[in-house]
Design an enzyme around this catalytic site. Structure first.
Site, PDB file in Angstrom:
ATOM      1  N   LYS A  79       0.848  -1.203   0.000  1.00  8.67           N
ATOM      2  CA  LYS A  79       0.000   0.000   0.000  1.00  8.67           C
ATOM      3  C   LYS A  79       0.880   1.248   0.000  1.00  8.67           C
ATOM      4  CE  LYS A  79      -3.976   1.954   2.555  1.00  8.67           C
ATOM      5  NZ  LYS A  79      -4.766   1.872   3.810  1.00  8.67           N
ATOM      6  N   SER A 154      -9.753   2.292   2.909  1.00 11.25           N
ATOM      7  CA  SER A 154      -8.908   3.015   1.994  1.00 11.25           C
ATOM      8  C   SER A 154      -7.997   2.112   1.163  1.00 11.25           C
ATOM      9  CB  SER A 154      -8.033   3.996   2.767  1.00 11.25           C
ATOM     10  OG  SER A 154      -7.157   3.306   3.653  1.00 11.25           O
ATOM     11  N   SER A 178      -9.742  -0.230   7.038  1.00 15.11           N
ATOM     12  CA  SER A 178      -9.203  -0.163   5.674  1.00 15.11           C
ATOM     13  C   SER A 178      -8.516  -1.427   5.162  1.00 15.11           C
ATOM     14  CB  SER A 178      -8.231   1.002   5.550  1.00 15.11           C
ATOM     15  OG  SER A 178      -8.949   2.194   5.516  1.00 15.11           O
TER      16      SER A 178
HETATM   17  N1  GLN Z   1     -12.880   4.331   6.148  1.00 12.65           N
HETATM   18  C1  GLN Z   1     -12.333   4.765   7.407  1.00 12.65           C
HETATM   19  C2  GLN Z   1     -11.997   6.217   7.322  1.00 12.65           C
HETATM   20  O1  GLN Z   1     -12.305   6.799   6.341  1.00 12.65           O
HETATM   21  C3  GLN Z   1     -11.156   3.932   7.766  1.00 12.65           C
HETATM   22  C4  GLN Z   1      -9.901   4.379   7.140  1.00 12.65           C
HETATM   23  C5  GLN Z   1      -8.744   3.502   7.466  1.00 12.65           C
HETATM   24  O2  GLN Z   1      -8.871   2.461   8.104  1.00 12.65           O
HETATM   25  N2  GLN Z   1      -7.575   3.956   7.064  1.00 12.65           N
HETATM   26  O3  GLN Z   1     -11.439   6.785   8.209  1.00 12.65           O
END
Ligand code: GLN
Length: 506
Positions: A79, A154, A178
């Site tokens: 990532k 994400s 994410s």
């Molecule tokens: N979707 C969540 C957010 O927008 C989690 C993001 C993540 O785990 N990096 O914060």
């Protein structure tokens, strides 16, 4: 032989018998990326040259001193929020366009030392804020099950890379879901380890008290093998735990026998029912029945404060990220934008112009929210209050784990939604993390394993399994059992039911 269809464990076994070389594996994965990434867009950067050089080094090592680890020679995707020496790291943001880190994140150093060739960097929502990858400054990733749908976020790039056979393994990061939510909506496996179990050094912070690095793969065993490589104490991370971790691969292998007798499983009342898509709930209920059939004792467990988890998270996360992102000041990293029509602009004017041009809307929204929540007069009412609720959520987990060994829920309330569907509605987007966020707030580990396809849209559903802090082994044991038992019903891996991508040779 199509090597890209093989799991990481199968690729490793074929390397061990000499049936294949790492260079052949890396080439096969790179070809697959070249064929399919025009449609999927899982990668922001492909490092063919680097991957092939690392693969050649792995082959040479194997014939000289033997492999450096059980995964030596098996390719991986990373990532783009993890620092990779000599390879661009953008975090999906314009503000870091062209930034090439001078060092490796600890986890990147560990996969290199273990001999895994790095195929490239995967797409993500900007600074890991989002649930769909649509907040990437470089365009969204597409779900291989249906290219008009989101791959989760994400870390949608990592999940889509794994689900479309571009890579057998990927690294993700999970701050609120994410790793797990993208795994769920792409039919893959994703693990958020115990907070402090995997080093955060070199992970560009979203929210330090919530972030964890973890594996994204197609099988539970592959996640376990990767976790064994990346986990363990790191003196460079002050929150890294000094703990003797067991072999997760061993736990996964044992679990795959499918015997759960004596394992106490709690179904979280607050993580299901209303707000959950009927097809998601149905597959989840069936998965629970599968655990019962394997001998697990299932009870319902209430965690009353979980209903406040989302609100708590959206105070704590913006607060931490607003302070973290202050480092993007046009002086130290990434792009520098000069304000238009200003002669001799001040540092502050350059900073403002750079942050205005370099950050997307979602990032700005959270910086503003966080700055507000931390400002004097509001701190106690918002941030301080959220910290108290966070403690109550941790206590809910503690009470629950006195009664059961693991907790289960659907990973996400819905299957993959359409690209664009929630882009203009931040709250609807946030709601997707309803079931994953409590684990981050409490620092406990969680896994998502495929639970089947929802009746109404034929898209993957995830089963989330949560364990107490330091209990990651249980995720692999129970996760591998669930995987093995569910696959018996499907006659093979769920991903085998995904449509073949057009233009890709079978
Ligand atoms: N979707 C969540 C957010 O927008 C989690 C993001 C993540 O785990 N990096 O914060």
């Amino acid at each position: 032989m199509d090597w890209t269809r093989r799991t990481a464990a199968e690729q490793a076994a074929a390397l061990a018998t000499g049936e294949v070389t790492s260079v052949q594996l890396a080439k096969a994965q790179l070809d697959r990326i070249a064929e399919t990434d025009g449609q999927v867009h899982a990668f922001l950067e492909v490092d063919a040259e680097g991957a092939l050089a690392q693969a050649a080094a792995s082959d040479a090592r194997r014939s000289a001193d033997g492999p450096a680890s059980p995964l030596d020679g098996v390719p991986i995707a990373v990532k783009d929020v993890l620092a990779t020496k000599g390879l661009p790291t953008t975090c999906g943001s314009r503000i870091l366009e062209g930034w090439v880190p001078p060092y490796d994140a600890t986890v990147v150093g560990r996969i290199k030392a273990a001999g895994l060739p790095i195929l490239g960097k995967t797409n993500m929502d900007e600074f890991a804020m989002g649930s769909s990858t649509e907040h990437s400054a470089y365009g969204p990733t597409h779900n291989p099950w249906d290219l008009d749908r989101i791959p989760g976020g994400s870390g949608g790039g990592s999940a889509a890379a794994v689900a479309s056979y571009q890579a057998p393994l990927a690294l993700g990061t999970d701050t609120g879901g994410s790793i797990r939510q993208p795994a769920a909506v792409t039919g893959s496996v994703g693990v958020k380890p115990t907070y402090g179990g995997v080093s955060r050094y070199g992970l560009v912070a979203l929210a330090n008290s919530l972030d964890q690095v973890g594996p994204v793969t197609r099988t539970v065993l592959d996640s376990a093998l990767l976790h064994d490589v990346i986990g363990g104490h790191d003196p460079l991370d002050s929150t890294s735990l000094e703990h003797e971790w067991p072999s997760f691969a061993e736990a996964a292998r044992e679990g795959a026998r499918g015997d759960l007798s004596g394992v106490r499983v709690g179904v979280v009342t607050e993580l299901g029912g209303e707000g959950y898509q009927p097809g998601v709930q149905a597959r989840f209920d069936e998965a629970v029945q599968t655990l019962v059939a394997a001998g697990a004792e299932v009870v319902e467990v209430s965690c009353p404060h979980f209903v406040h988890a989302l609100a708590t998270y959206y105070l704590i996360l913006p607060a931490e990220c607003s302070s973290n992102l202050a480092r993007f000041d046009a002086m130290r990293y990434g792009i520098r934008v000069l304000p238009e029509g200003v002669v001799d602009p001040s540092a502050e004017e350059v900073m403002r112009a750079t942050r205005d041009a370099g950050f997307g809307d979602e990032v700005k929204r959270r910086i503003i929210l966080g700055t507000y929540a931390l400002s004097s007069g509001y701190y106690d009412a918002y941030y301080g209050q959220a910290q108290k609720v966070r403690t109550l959520i941790s206590r809910d987990f503690e009470a629950a784990f006195e009664r059961v060994d693991v907790l289960v829920s659907p990973t996400a309330p819905t299957t993959a939604f359409r690209l664009g569907e929630k882009l203009d509605d931040p709250l609807a987007m946030y709601l997707n993390d309803l079931a994953t966020i409590p684990a981050n707030l409490a620092g406990v580990p969680g896994i998502s394993v495929p639970a089947g396809l929802a009746e109404e849209d034929g898209l993957p559903v995830g089963l989330q399994i949560l364990a107490p802090a330091l209990g990651d082994e249980r995720l692999y044991r129970v996760g591998a059992a669930a995987e093995a038992l569910l696959q018996r019903g499907w006659g093979g891996p769920l991903l085998a039911q995904a449509p073949e991508l057009e233009g890709a040779s079978a």
